[in-house]
Design an enzyme around this catalytic site. Structure first.
Site, PDB file in Angstrom:
ATOM      1  N   CYS A 152     -19.129  -2.050   0.906  1.00 18.33           N
ATOM      2  CA  CYS A 152     -18.292  -0.904   1.269  1.00 18.33           C
ATOM      3  C   CYS A 152     -18.991  -0.169   2.408  1.00 18.33           C
ATOM      4  O   CYS A 152     -20.216  -0.212   2.523  1.00 18.33           O
ATOM      5  CB  CYS A 152     -18.123   0.013   0.060  1.00 18.33           C
ATOM      6  SG  CYS A 152     -17.118   1.489   0.355  1.00 18.33           S
ATOM      7  N   ARG A 164       0.834  -1.201   0.000  1.00 15.83           N
ATOM      8  CA  ARG A 164       0.000   0.000   0.000  1.00 15.83           C
ATOM      9  C   ARG A 164       0.872   1.255   0.000  1.00 15.83           C
ATOM     10  O   ARG A 164       0.559   2.236  -0.682  1.00 15.83           O
ATOM     11  CB  ARG A 164      -0.914  -0.001   1.227  1.00 15.83           C
ATOM     12  CG  ARG A 164      -1.779   1.240   1.325  1.00 15.83           C
ATOM     13  CD  ARG A 164      -2.671   1.207   2.549  1.00 15.83           C
ATOM     14  NE  ARG A 164      -3.527   2.389   2.608  1.00 15.83           N
ATOM     15  CZ  ARG A 164      -4.502   2.551   3.480  1.00 15.83           C
ATOM     16  NH1 ARG A 164      -4.742   1.621   4.390  1.00 15.83           N
ATOM     17  NH2 ARG A 164      -5.234   3.655   3.478  1.00 15.83           N
ATOM     18  N   HIS A 222     -16.456   3.572  -4.627  1.00 22.44           N
ATOM     19  CA  HIS A 222     -15.576   4.723  -4.422  1.00 22.44           C
ATOM     20  C   HIS A 222     -15.739   5.777  -5.516  1.00 22.44           C
ATOM     21  O   HIS A 222     -14.847   6.585  -5.749  1.00 22.44           O
ATOM     22  CB  HIS A 222     -14.106   4.289  -4.289  1.00 22.44           C
ATOM     23  CG  HIS A 222     -13.829   3.584  -2.997  1.00 22.44           C
ATOM     24  ND1 HIS A 222     -12.558   3.233  -2.590  1.00 22.44           N
ATOM     25  CD2 HIS A 222     -14.662   3.164  -2.007  1.00 22.44           C
ATOM     26  CE1 HIS A 222     -12.617   2.626  -1.419  1.00 22.44           C
ATOM     27  NE2 HIS A 222     -13.891   2.573  -1.047  1.00 22.44           N
ATOM     28  N   TYR A 230     -14.314  10.122  -1.782  1.00 21.44           N
ATOM     29  CA  TYR A 230     -13.376   9.723  -2.834  1.00 21.44           C
ATOM     30  C   TYR A 230     -13.462  10.595  -4.085  1.00 21.44           C
ATOM     31  O   TYR A 230     -12.562  10.559  -4.926  1.00 21.44           O
ATOM     32  CB  TYR A 230     -13.599   8.248  -3.208  1.00 21.44           C
ATOM     33  CG  TYR A 230     -13.147   7.314  -2.113  1.00 21.44           C
ATOM     34  CD1 TYR A 230     -11.834   6.860  -2.067  1.00 21.44           C
ATOM     35  CD2 TYR A 230     -14.010   6.919  -1.110  1.00 21.44           C
ATOM     36  CE1 TYR A 230     -11.403   6.029  -1.047  1.00 21.44           C
ATOM     37  CE2 TYR A 230     -13.588   6.081  -0.086  1.00 21.44           C
ATOM     38  CZ  TYR A 230     -12.280   5.649  -0.066  1.00 21.44           C
ATOM     39  OH  TYR A 230     -11.858   4.834   0.950  1.00 21.44           O
ATOM     40  N   ASN A 241     -10.611  -4.366  -1.291  1.00 15.49           N
ATOM     41  CA  ASN A 241     -10.501  -3.331  -2.328  1.00 15.49           C
ATOM     42  C   ASN A 241      -9.561  -3.748  -3.453  1.00 15.49           C
ATOM     43  O   ASN A 241      -8.647  -4.538  -3.235  1.00 15.49           O
ATOM     44  CB  ASN A 241      -9.980  -2.035  -1.695  1.00 15.49           C
ATOM     45  CG  ASN A 241     -11.073  -1.272  -0.977  1.00 15.49           C
ATOM     46  OD1 ASN A 241     -12.176  -1.154  -1.481  1.00 15.49           O
ATOM     47  ND2 ASN A 241     -10.766  -0.756   0.201  1.00 15.49           N
TER      48      ASN A 241
END
Length: 421
Positions: A164, A90, A194, A244, A144
């Protein structure tokens, strides 16, 4: 009832377990299996999970294992919360895109594509093993990028629904602002994972009065501050975007912010170290306040409601989920995965009708849906050209020189996770 959590060693898990304990009348679990190859994380998480159950009087059994096949055997539902490559991957997703002036984020843009490429093959392997071990089991995906992962699962014929926590988080916030119970608030939630907007906020159910104009008029500044979006933007849109959408509406500003502060991955890694230390304390028997900073608020309530509805229990009849479009949004392909209100039951999720969506929202959805199609193709079949095509299609990348440079960086940073590289 048996429920299995793949990625059970996640620091999110106590949030989930707390929901299972509090809402045991909605989802009466007899056995909860936490499966994770990282036993150093799994054991402290499971210890706290057992203490949470004991404190709240839940008599269900919590089992830990690193054996996925054993964990899935006889499961009624399997919840996926994987992070292939961990926080180290990440960290890369959030940093190398910035070198090309693009947003670095783990679920969208170039970083989101990298995560999809790492994740889809692993999730499909897990799902195949679940299907062999327990053919009737539902798969609930919280991994995700949820839209792309859920599309991969559904296209492969799995009994899957994507989940989500954005919608349930907004529902809870709006209810608090309006001074009503969360169950009274129904969102007209539309978009892709998102990439969503609340086009109406209804009191009492799908046919209830739309109070979104009143909500914006009376609480617009608070909502804008919470979303970190300009209030005039909300007024012009007349809808409420998810957080987002900052990456699209304020792209260059967000890139500058990201360049001048520690990555979210670094923050989360530090939080996880603190959380795991707390979890190892045998005196702790409730989720710690620090967990709220980890993200995933209300994740447990959404997961319990969804699992209960899919398994024929007392879950909510309507819930925001990720599932096939099937004509709900006529400007998208039927096999695109959309995030909307759906009627959920033992046969799965059926999207509710969505009022006509204007071109400002529909155009961006169509653009990102096309990217997701190319991203899934790259995840399934590999190859530099497929990666490049997906990046060219993404509105947060687009330009050829950026796409070329980002393709090389993506492959270089993820080679160990890409069988074809």
């Amino acid at each position: 009832m048996k429920l299995t959590v793949v990625g059970g060693g996640s620091t999110y898990t106590p949030e989930l377990v707390d929901g299972f304990a509090r809402l045991r009348d909605v989802l009466p679990l007899e056995e909860l299996v936490l499966v994770d190859p990282a036993t150093d994380r799994l054991e402290p998480v499971a210890g706290l999970a057992r203490r949470i159950f004991a404190r709240q009087g839940h008599d269900g059994r919590i089992v830990t294992t690193s054996d996925l096949d054993r964990a899935a055997d006889g499961a009624d539902a399997v919840l996926l919360q994987l992070r292939v490559g961990g926080q180290a991957a990440r960290e890369q997703d959030e940093t190398w895109p910035l070198e090309c002036g693009c947003v670095g984020q783990e679920t969208t843009g170039a970083g989101g594509l990298a995560k999809a490429l790492r994740t889809v093959p692993v999730v499909l392997d897990v799902a195949d093993r679940v299907r062999r071990a327990s053919p009737h089991a539902w798969i609930i995906d919280f991994t995700n990028p949820v839209g792309i992962v859920t599309r991969a699962l559904l296209r492969a014929g799995h009994k899957a629904v994507g989940l989500c926590n954005v919608a349930i988080g907004l529902q809870r916030k709006f209810a608090a602002l309006l001074g009503v119970a969360p169950a009274e608030v129904h969102l007209d939630h539309v978009g892709l994972n998102h990439l969503t907007w609340e086009t109406a906020v209804r009191l009492g159910g799908p046919e209830g009065k739309d109070v979104l104009p009143d909500l914006l008029a009376g609480h617009g500044d608070t909502i804008a501050e919470d979303l970190r979006l300009p209030r005039p933007l909300l007024d012009r849109l007349g809808v409420i975007p998810s957080y987002y959408l900052r990456y699209y509406y304020l792209h260059d500003k967000v890139v500058e912010e990201m360049r001048t502060r520690p990555s979210r991955a670094a923050e989360v890694a530090a939080l996880e170290r603190e959380l795991l230390t707390l979890y190892a304390d045998p005196a702790l028997d409730e989720k710690p306040a620090l967990l709220a900073r980890r993200g995933g608020a209300h994740y447990s309530e959404a997961a319990v409601d969804l699992a209960a509805a899919l398994l024929g229990g007392e879950g909510s009849a309507y819930q925001v989920v990720n599932t096939f479009n099937r004509g709900t949004l006529p400007f998208l392909p039927d096999d695109a995965v959309i995030e909307v209100q759906a009627a959920v039951g033992p046969r799965g999720a059926t999207p509710l009708p969505v009022p006509s969506v204007g071109p400002l929202l529909a155009g961006l959805m169509a653009n990102v849906a096309a990217y997701e199609d190319l991203a899934l193709d790259a995840a399934l079949h590999g190859g530099r050209d497929r990666v490049l095509r997906a990046l060219l299609a993404h509105p947060l990348v687009g330009q050829y020189e950026y796409a070329e440079a980002l393709t090389d960086r993506l492959i270089a940073h993820n080679r160990e996770h890409l069988a074809w590289a």
